[in-house]
Enzyme design. Structure first.
Site, mmCIF file in Angstrom:
data_model
loop_
_atom_site.group_PDB
_atom_site.id
_atom_site.type_symbol
_atom_site.label_atom_id
_atom_site.label_comp_id
_atom_site.label_asym_id
_atom_site.label_seq_id
_atom_site.Cartn_x
_atom_site.Cartn_y
_atom_site.Cartn_z
ATOM 1 N N GLY A 115 90.225 -20.662 33.863
ATOM 2 C CA GLY A 115 89.681 -20.929 32.533
ATOM 3 C C GLY A 115 90.672 -20.776 31.395
ATOM 4 O O GLY A 115 91.848 -21.161 31.492
ATOM 5 N N TYR A 145 76.232 -10.130 24.733
ATOM 6 C CA TYR A 145 77.520 -10.827 24.612
ATOM 7 C C TYR A 145 77.980 -10.899 23.152
ATOM 8 O O TYR A 145 79.123 -10.593 22.832
ATOM 9 C CB TYR A 145 77.373 -12.226 25.211
ATOM 10 C CG TYR A 145 78.624 -13.067 25.216
ATOM 11 C CD1 TYR A 145 79.637 -12.824 26.152
ATOM 12 C CD2 TYR A 145 78.792 -14.120 24.315
ATOM 13 C CE1 TYR A 145 80.783 -13.608 26.167
ATOM 14 C CE2 TYR A 145 79.926 -14.907 24.331
ATOM 15 C CZ TYR A 145 80.915 -14.649 25.266
ATOM 16 O OH TYR A 145 82.058 -15.426 25.280
ATOM 17 N N LYS A 199 81.335 -9.165 21.390
ATOM 18 C CA LYS A 199 82.393 -9.974 20.777
ATOM 19 C C LYS A 199 82.547 -9.654 19.286
ATOM 20 O O LYS A 199 83.655 -9.635 18.757
ATOM 21 C CB LYS A 199 82.105 -11.463 20.986
ATOM 22 C CG LYS A 199 82.186 -11.911 22.447
ATOM 23 C CD LYS A 199 83.563 -11.693 23.037
ATOM 24 C CE LYS A 199 83.747 -12.368 24.377
ATOM 25 N NZ LYS A 199 85.091 -12.168 24.951
HETATM 26 P P1 NAP Z 1 85.895 -17.668 33.065
HETATM 27 O O1 NAP Z 1 86.320 -19.036 33.458
HETATM 28 O O2 NAP Z 1 84.621 -17.106 33.609
HETATM 29 O O3 NAP Z 1 87.096 -16.649 33.391
HETATM 30 C C1 NAP Z 1 86.948 -15.271 33.123
HETATM 31 C C2 NAP Z 1 88.216 -14.546 33.534
HETATM 32 O O4 NAP Z 1 88.012 -13.132 33.299
HETATM 33 C C3 NAP Z 1 88.554 -14.712 34.989
HETATM 34 O O5 NAP Z 1 89.951 -14.813 35.123
HETATM 35 C C4 NAP Z 1 88.062 -13.416 35.619
HETATM 36 O O6 NAP Z 1 88.870 -13.123 36.749
HETATM 37 C C5 NAP Z 1 88.293 -12.420 34.495
HETATM 38 N N1 NAP Z 1 87.412 -11.247 34.549
HETATM 39 C C6 NAP Z 1 86.056 -11.221 34.497
HETATM 40 N N2 NAP Z 1 85.624 -9.956 34.585
HETATM 41 C C7 NAP Z 1 86.723 -9.165 34.687
HETATM 42 C C8 NAP Z 1 86.917 -7.763 34.818
HETATM 43 N N3 NAP Z 1 85.896 -6.904 34.851
HETATM 44 N N4 NAP Z 1 88.189 -7.296 34.884
HETATM 45 C C9 NAP Z 1 89.246 -8.146 34.857
HETATM 46 N N5 NAP Z 1 89.122 -9.473 34.742
HETATM 47 C C10 NAP Z 1 87.865 -9.975 34.670
HETATM 48 O O7 NAP Z 1 85.769 -17.528 31.490
HETATM 49 P P2 NAP Z 1 86.430 -18.370 30.290
HETATM 50 O O8 NAP Z 1 85.442 -19.374 29.870
HETATM 51 O O9 NAP Z 1 87.817 -18.772 30.636
HETATM 52 O O10 NAP Z 1 86.431 -17.235 29.161
HETATM 53 C C11 NAP Z 1 87.573 -16.456 28.859
HETATM 54 C C12 NAP Z 1 87.281 -15.637 27.613
HETATM 55 O O11 NAP Z 1 86.933 -16.510 26.548
HETATM 56 C C13 NAP Z 1 86.100 -14.677 27.776
HETATM 57 O O12 NAP Z 1 86.360 -13.467 27.069
HETATM 58 C C14 NAP Z 1 84.959 -15.424 27.130
HETATM 59 O O13 NAP Z 1 83.962 -14.558 26.652
HETATM 60 C C15 NAP Z 1 85.693 -16.131 25.994
HETATM 61 N N6 NAP Z 1 85.010 -17.320 25.490
HETATM 62 C C16 NAP Z 1 84.773 -18.407 26.285
HETATM 63 C C17 NAP Z 1 84.147 -19.525 25.739
HETATM 64 C C18 NAP Z 1 83.884 -20.770 26.515
HETATM 65 O O14 NAP Z 1 83.290 -21.695 25.956
HETATM 66 N N7 NAP Z 1 84.297 -20.882 27.770
HETATM 67 C C19 NAP Z 1 83.746 -19.506 24.405
HETATM 68 C C20 NAP Z 1 84.000 -18.395 23.626
HETATM 69 C C21 NAP Z 1 84.631 -17.310 24.188
HETATM 70 P P3 NAP Z 1 88.374 -12.386 38.093
HETATM 71 O O15 NAP Z 1 87.079 -13.038 38.495
HETATM 72 O O16 NAP Z 1 89.512 -12.605 39.021
HETATM 73 O O17 NAP Z 1 88.231 -10.958 37.705
#
Ligand code: NAP
Length: 236
Positions: A15, A142, A146
């Site tokens: 991601g 959530y 944040k």
């Molecule tokens: P994602 O695809 O679900 O990836 C999440 C990442 O966090 C994975 O690499 C996962 O790796 C890691 N992770 C989860 N729990 C963890 C833990 N307890 N310890 C260490 N690593 C952990 O999510 P994403 O969409 O890329 O989101 C990344 C960030 O952006 C997040 O903080 C999310 O809240 C924020 N965000 C996303 C969006 C969106 O639209 N996608 C929007 C706003 C904000 P493992 O499974 O290997 O641990």
């Protein structure tokens, strides 16, 4: 700042975090990825740790410092969702989200700041969310986790701003990743209708802003919330 710097990106196994790690690699930096699986994109060294576990975070940073050198840039990106309406949200779902998104960020920031204070320079970028300030139905846990990052970045700015360390929050809107792919079609449609850019964002668009905040050009930017949301939050 001189290249190559040592950059730690949490949650870089996929991601947004993966794209951020790749952007720093393309910039010539030395990048370490930290996540539960320890998986990392090409050219990035992976370390396994759950950010909710302070001892595991400490051990991973000690290994990174030994293998790669002092950490100059931290991107606290690891995060998860456990959505549900307020009345039905369990304590467990609230705690899990706060433990990873908020306390996990605290653990990595606290550990990384030790070395940055010694270096007398450093860049901390936390990945928040548009939902932190805009709110989100079914996302009490959530959005609270944040929104709290804004206070954290601003307090760090006050504590460490005089030591060449900046702390900022990047607040992505709806970005195409696994996290958003699971949202129901109606939710996706409603979001798209509300986004002035009339499209979802790409991971590279978040990575570009993070890279800017970690660059020399952003040396005087701290305590800021930078939206990357196609205008959804109107700059909050
Ligand atoms: P994602 O695809 O679900 O990836 C999440 C990442 O966090 C994975 O690499 C996962 O790796 C890691 N992770 C989860 N729990 C963890 C833990 N307890 N310890 C260490 N690593 C952990 O999510 P994403 O969409 O890329 O989101 C990344 C960030 O952006 C997040 O903080 C999310 O809240 C924020 N965000 C996303 C969006 C969106 O639209 N996608 C929007 C706003 C904000 P493992 O499974 O290997 O641990």
């Amino acid at each position: 700042m001189s290249n190559p710097r040592v950059v730690v990106v949490t949650g870089a196994s996929r991601g947004i975090g993966q794209a951020i790690a790749e952007a720093f690699v393309a910039n010539g930096d030395t990048v370490a990825a930290l996540s539960r699986t320890g998986e990392a994109p090409e050219g990035v060294q992976g370390y396994a740790a759950d950010v909710a576990d302070a001892a595991a975070v400490d051990a991973a940073f000690t290994a990174i410092e030994k293998d790669l050198g002092p950490v100059e840039v931290l991107v606290a990106n690891a995060g998860l969702t456990r959505d549900g309406l307020l009345m039905r949200m369990s304590d467990e779902d609230f705690d899990t989200v706060v433990d990873v998104n908020l306390k996990g960020t605290f653990h990595v920031v606290r550990r990384a700041s030790k070395g940055m204070i010694r270096l007398r320079r450093g860049r901390i970028v936390m990945i928040g969310s548009v939902v932190g300030l805009y709110g989100g139905s079914g996302q009490v846990n959530y959005s609270a986790s944040k929104a709290a990052l804004v206070g954290m970045a601003r307090s760090i700015t006050r504590e460490l701003g005089g030591r060449g360390i900046t702390a900022n929050v990047v607040a992505p809107g709806f970005i195409e990743t696994q996290m958003t792919a699971v949202l129901p079609d109606d939710t996706q449609k409603a979001y798209k209708a509300a986004i002035p850019a009339a499209r979802f964002g790409q991971v590279e668009e978040v990575a570009g802003v993070v890279r800017f905040l970690a660059s020399d050009a952003a040396a005087y930017v701290s305590g800021a919330v930078i939206p990357v949301d196609g205008g959804l939050g109107m700059g909050h």
